[in-house]
Design a protein around this motif. Structure first.
Motif, PDB file in Angstrom:
ATOM      1  N   LYS A  93       0.824  -1.208   0.000  1.00 54.60           N
ATOM      2  CA  LYS A  93       0.000   0.000   0.000  1.00 54.60           C
ATOM      3  C   LYS A  93       0.860   1.261   0.000  1.00 54.60           C
ATOM      4  CE  LYS A  93      -4.260   1.345   0.162  1.00 54.60           C
ATOM      5  NZ  LYS A  93      -5.168   1.101  -0.926  1.00 54.60           N
ATOM      6  N   ILE A  94       1.966   1.233   0.735  1.00 57.20           N
ATOM      7  CA  ILE A  94       2.863   2.391   0.793  1.00 57.20           C
ATOM      8  C   ILE A  94       3.563   2.605  -0.549  1.00 57.20           C
ATOM      9  CG2 ILE A  94       5.033   3.187   1.831  1.00 57.20           C
ATOM     10  CD1 ILE A  94       2.625   3.761   3.521  1.00 57.20           C
ATOM     11  N   THR A  95       3.922   1.528  -1.241  1.00 59.68           N
ATOM     12  CA  THR A  95       4.566   1.701  -2.550  1.00 59.68           C
ATOM     13  C   THR A  95       3.593   2.257  -3.579  1.00 59.68           C
ATOM     14  OG1 THR A  95       4.124  -0.626  -3.060  1.00 59.68           O
ATOM     15  CG2 THR A  95       6.312  -0.081  -2.197  1.00 59.68           C
ATOM     16  N   GLN A  96       2.301   1.917  -3.459  1.00 56.30           N
ATOM     17  CA  GLN A  96       1.309   2.467  -4.375  1.00 56.30           C
ATOM     18  C   GLN A  96       1.038   3.937  -4.071  1.00 56.30           C
ATOM     19  OE1 GLN A  96      -2.180   0.082  -3.985  1.00 56.30           O
ATOM     20  NE2 GLN A  96      -1.333  -1.656  -5.114  1.00 56.30           N
ATOM     21  N   GLU A  97       0.803   4.264  -2.806  1.00 51.86           N
ATOM     22  CA  GLU A  97       0.512   5.645  -2.405  1.00 51.86           C
ATOM     23  C   GLU A  97       1.218   5.945  -1.083  1.00 51.86           C
ATOM     24  OE1 GLU A  97      -3.220   8.635  -1.976  1.00 51.86           O
ATOM     25  OE2 GLU A  97      -3.386   6.821  -3.160  1.00 51.86           O
ATOM     26  N   PRO A  98       2.282   6.761  -1.126  1.00 53.22           N
ATOM     27  CA  PRO A  98       3.087   7.010   0.080  1.00 53.22           C
ATOM     28  C   PRO A  98       2.354   7.786   1.181  1.00 53.22           C
ATOM     29  CG  PRO A  98       4.269   7.667  -1.904  1.00 53.22           C
ATOM     30  CD  PRO A  98       2.887   7.334  -2.317  1.00 53.22           C
ATOM     31  N   GLU A  99       1.324   8.529   0.845  1.00 51.81           N
ATOM     32  CA  GLU A  99       0.619   9.345   1.839  1.00 51.81           C
ATOM     33  C   GLU A  99      -0.560   8.614   2.477  1.00 51.81           C
ATOM     34  OE1 GLU A  99       1.515  12.457   2.855  1.00 51.81           O
ATOM     35  OE2 GLU A  99       3.307  12.082   1.659  1.00 51.81           O
TER      36      GLU A  99
END
Length: 139
Positions: A93-99
């Motif tokens: 999830k962090i690699t897709q959207e860091p925020e």
């Protein structure tokens, strides 16, 4: 102007009246100056200013709701999840959207150990925005 009395005495007494004529002259001069300069202060320049709206820009970021029950079972956005699967899902999830934000919704009878373990896994995966969801209506 009176410089003395009309009596014929050899002794002159000091005058005890205040002479206001010079004060009135100064005040009239100041009044005329203010009357002349006051219209000059109201001169304005016409400028077309832009119109502003005070509507806040609400930016909705992606978030994950992770519920923790009293028995330690986990629910990822309402679906059951195993503790071992959290780390890879957080990383993906962090690699897709860091925020991405993590919203933890823990049962009030849940042990702190379960909450701390989930927070530790999320922090190691790179999640920097972790928040707790509470219900203010319960007392």
């Amino acid at each position: 102007m009176a410089f003395g009395s009309m009596q014929d005495s050899s002794r002159q007494t000091p005058m005890s009246e205040i002479n206001v004529v010079p004060l009135v002259d100064v005040m009239l001069v100041l009044l005329i100056i203010f009357i002349i300069t006051a219209p000059l202060l109201t001169h304005s320049v016409k400028i077309d200013l832009p119109k502003a709206e005070n509507v806040p820009n609400i930016i909705q970021t992606e978030h994950i709701e992770l519920a923790i029950r009293a028995d330690g079972s986990l629910f990822w956005n309402g679906e059951p999840e195993l503790l071992e699967q959290l780390a890879p899902r957080f990383t993906a999830k962090i690699t897709q959207e860091p925020e991405t934000e993590l919203h933890l919704r823990a049962d009030k009878l849940a042990h702190y150990e379960h909450v701390a373990r989930v927070m530790s896994i999320a922090a190691k995966a790179g999640m920097t925005r972790i928040g707790f969801i509470t219900d203010p209506s319960e007392k």
